[in-house]
Write a protein that holds these residues in place. Structure first.
Motif, PDB file in Angstrom:
ATOM      1  N   PHE A   1      15.512  38.438 -78.336  1.00 58.69           N
ATOM      2  CA  PHE A   1      16.770  39.897 -77.460  1.00 58.69           C
ATOM      3  C   PHE A   1      17.640  40.434 -78.791  1.00 58.69           C
ATOM      4  O   PHE A   1      17.379  42.067 -78.117  1.00 58.69           O
ATOM      5  N   ILE A   2      17.328  39.994 -79.652  1.00 54.01           N
ATOM      6  CA  ILE A   2      18.038  40.373 -80.999  1.00 54.01           C
ATOM      7  C   ILE A   2      17.159  41.689 -81.278  1.00 54.01           C
ATOM      8  O   ILE A   2      18.048  42.543 -82.230  1.00 54.01           O
ATOM      9  N   VAL A   3      15.715  40.643 -81.829  1.00 58.16           N
ATOM     10  CA  VAL A   3      14.591  42.092 -82.093  1.00 58.16           C
ATOM     11  C   VAL A   3      14.238  42.274 -81.033  1.00 58.16           C
ATOM     12  O   VAL A   3      14.063  43.740 -81.344  1.00 58.16           O
ATOM     13  N   GLY A   4      14.183  42.346 -80.231  1.00 63.42           N
ATOM     14  CA  GLY A   4      14.827  43.963 -78.919  1.00 63.42           C
ATOM     15  C   GLY A   4      15.300  44.990 -79.204  1.00 63.42           C
ATOM     16  O   GLY A   4      14.715  45.918 -79.000  1.00 63.42           O
ATOM     17  N   VAL A   5      17.187  43.937 -79.147  1.00 58.00           N
ATOM     18  CA  VAL A   5      17.893  45.654 -78.900  1.00 58.00           C
ATOM     19  C   VAL A   5      17.550  46.346 -80.502  1.00 58.00           C
ATOM     20  O   VAL A   5      17.384  47.645 -81.335  1.00 58.00           O
ATOM     21  N   ARG A   6      16.593  45.444 -81.880  1.00 57.78           N
ATOM     22  CA  ARG A   6      16.500  46.718 -83.218  1.00 57.78           C
ATOM     23  C   ARG A   6      15.108  47.345 -83.303  1.00 57.78           C
ATOM     24  O   ARG A   6      15.119  48.834 -83.501  1.00 57.78           O
ATOM     25  N   ALA A   7      14.203  46.639 -81.989  1.00 53.32           N
ATOM     26  CA  ALA A   7      12.959  47.792 -81.793  1.00 53.32           C
ATOM     27  C   ALA A   7      14.058  48.948 -80.703  1.00 53.32           C
ATOM     28  O   ALA A   7      12.757  50.024 -80.461  1.00 53.32           O
ATOM     29  N   ALA A   8      14.668  48.591 -80.313  1.00 53.76           N
ATOM     30  CA  ALA A   8      15.182  50.168 -79.245  1.00 53.76           C
ATOM     31  C   ALA A   8      16.043  51.227 -80.040  1.00 53.76           C
ATOM     32  O   ALA A   8      16.356  51.924 -79.419  1.00 53.76           O
ATOM     33  N   GLY A   9      15.602  51.048 -81.485  1.00 52.15           N
ATOM     34  CA  GLY A   9      16.530  51.774 -82.531  1.00 52.15           C
ATOM     35  C   GLY A   9      18.413  51.563 -82.474  1.00 52.15           C
ATOM     36  O   GLY A   9      19.108  52.283 -83.213  1.00 52.15           O
ATOM     37  N   LEU A  10      18.162  50.205 -81.732  1.00 55.91           N
ATOM     38  CA  LEU A  10      20.075  49.985 -82.229  1.00 55.91           C
ATOM     39  C   LEU A  10      20.470  48.609 -82.836  1.00 55.91           C
ATOM     40  O   LEU A  10      19.462  47.967 -83.348  1.00 55.91           O
ATOM     41  N   ALA A  11      21.674  48.560 -82.757  1.00 53.98           N
ATOM     42  CA  ALA A  11      21.859  47.326 -84.220  1.00 53.98           C
ATOM     43  C   ALA A  11      22.192  46.086 -83.445  1.00 53.98           C
ATOM     44  O   ALA A  11      22.841  46.763 -82.035  1.00 53.98           O
ATOM     45  N   ALA A  12      22.322  45.026 -83.858  1.00 56.76           N
ATOM     46  CA  ALA A  12      23.039  43.905 -82.876  1.00 56.76           C
ATOM     47  C   ALA A  12      23.783  43.231 -84.137  1.00 56.76           C
ATOM     48  O   ALA A  12      23.635  43.243 -84.728  1.00 56.76           O
ATOM     49  N   GLY A  13      24.886  42.791 -83.640  1.00 55.97           N
ATOM     50  CA  GLY A  13      26.078  41.910 -83.867  1.00 55.97           C
ATOM     51  C   GLY A  13      26.158  40.811 -83.352  1.00 55.97           C
ATOM     52  O   GLY A  13      27.510  40.334 -82.750  1.00 55.97           O
ATOM     53  N   PRO A  14      25.445  39.669 -83.496  1.00 55.23           N
ATOM     54  CA  PRO A  14      25.478  38.333 -82.860  1.00 55.23           C
ATOM     55  C   PRO A  14      26.774  37.251 -83.614  1.00 55.23           C
ATOM     56  O   PRO A  14      26.755  37.362 -84.993  1.00 55.23           O
ATOM     57  N   MET A  15      27.326  37.035 -82.267  1.00 48.59           N
ATOM     58  CA  MET A  15      28.133  35.972 -83.493  1.00 48.59           C
ATOM     59  C   MET A  15      28.593  34.786 -82.151  1.00 48.59           C
ATOM     60  O   MET A  15      27.665  34.576 -81.200  1.00 48.59           O
ATOM     61  N   THR A  16      28.691  33.913 -83.113  1.00 48.34           N
ATOM     62  CA  THR A  16      29.355  32.730 -82.173  1.00 48.34           C
ATOM     63  C   THR A  16      30.757  31.735 -82.806  1.00 48.34           C
ATOM     64  O   THR A  16      31.293  31.301 -82.259  1.00 48.34           O
ATOM     65  N   GLY A  17      31.423  33.195 -83.150  1.00 50.38           N
ATOM     66  CA  GLY A  17      32.531  32.823 -83.239  1.00 50.38           C
ATOM     67  C   GLY A  17      33.686  32.745 -82.440  1.00 50.38           C
ATOM     68  O   GLY A  17      34.323  34.285 -82.175  1.00 50.38           O
ATOM     69  N   PHE A  18      33.578  32.411 -81.483  1.00 50.66           N
ATOM     70  CA  PHE A  18      34.372  32.516 -80.285  1.00 50.66           C
ATOM     71  C   PHE A  18      34.693  31.501 -79.052  1.00 50.66           C
ATOM     72  O   PHE A  18      34.401  30.222 -79.224  1.00 50.66           O
ATOM     73  N   ASP A  19      35.747  31.146 -78.346  1.00 60.03           N
ATOM     74  CA  ASP A  19      35.895  30.659 -77.221  1.00 60.03           C
ATOM     75  C   ASP A  19      35.046  29.905 -76.806  1.00 60.03           C
ATOM     76  O   ASP A  19      34.858  30.344 -75.634  1.00 60.03           O
TER      77      ASP A  19
END
Length: 196
Positions: free
Chosen positions: A133-151
């Motif tokens: 999914f993250i690579v797909g976001v990049r393929a769409a010309g967008l940036a991804a900010g994945p995070m695991t810092g949450f409850d």
């Protein structure tokens, strides 16, 4: 070089890609999200499990429900990202196996009858799909900010159910000003690869 992928595509997907921490206010369209899905759905998973489930947080009301569950350092960027995706593992993915793995529909009961086995398989394969999914976001010309810092428990209760386990939250959009840190070092080939 032995890669067949065009160098510009290699840069877009990997070498020049960064985790974005700021975004412009340009919206992410439903058509872009559909195009990302239509690409990354072909990434392999074991038994074609495809356990990743995505909750798109678009409305202001949903965003207000999500922000309190984010770690303090992730709240502002999640509040300002054009689109936020909650990526989760479906622990009941096996119900779809007769359709998704038709040449062995018995896999549903032979391998995945027990919930702990399903949870382990769902976590591993949904995490693999999250990377697609993250690579797909990049393929769409967008940036991804994945995070695991949450409850995790709070997000599950607020947006999911007991059959879905949150894995990560991804902010999505066009990168804003000073969106990323400089590229951090990566381990060398001989630190990662062992030949036996």
């Amino acid at each position: 070089m032995s890669l067949v992928l065009d160098p510009a595509a290699q840069d877009l997907l990997f070498r020049e890609a960064r985790t974005a921490n700021t975004f412009t206010d340009e919206p992410v369209t439903e058509e872009q999200v559909q195009a990302i899905h239509d690409l990354v759905k072909y990434g392999p998973t074991a038994f074609n499990q495809s356990p990743l489930r995505i909750v798109l947080v678009r409305s202001a009301e949903a965003r207000e429900r999500l922000i309190p569950h984010m770690a303090e350092g992730n709240q502002a960027k999640t509040a300002s990202a054009p689109l936020v995706a909650i990526l989760a593992a479906d622990n009941e993915f096996h119900e779809d196996l007769p359709k998704l793995f038709p040449h062995f529909p018995q896999a549903k009961d032979v391998f995945f009858a027990e919930r702990p086995v399903r949870e382990q398989a769902a976590a591993l394969n949904a995490a693999l799909q999250a990377a697609y999914f993250i690579v797909g976001v990049r393929a769409a010309g967008l940036a991804a900010g994945p995070m695991t810092g949450f409850d995790f428990a709070g997000v599950q209760k607020e947006f999911l159910d007991d059959d879905h386990t949150p894995l990560m939250i991804v902010n999505i959009g066009k990168p804003g000003e000073d969106a990323s840190y400089q590229r951090s070092p990566r381990p060398a080939y001989d630190e990662v690869v062992t030949t036996v």
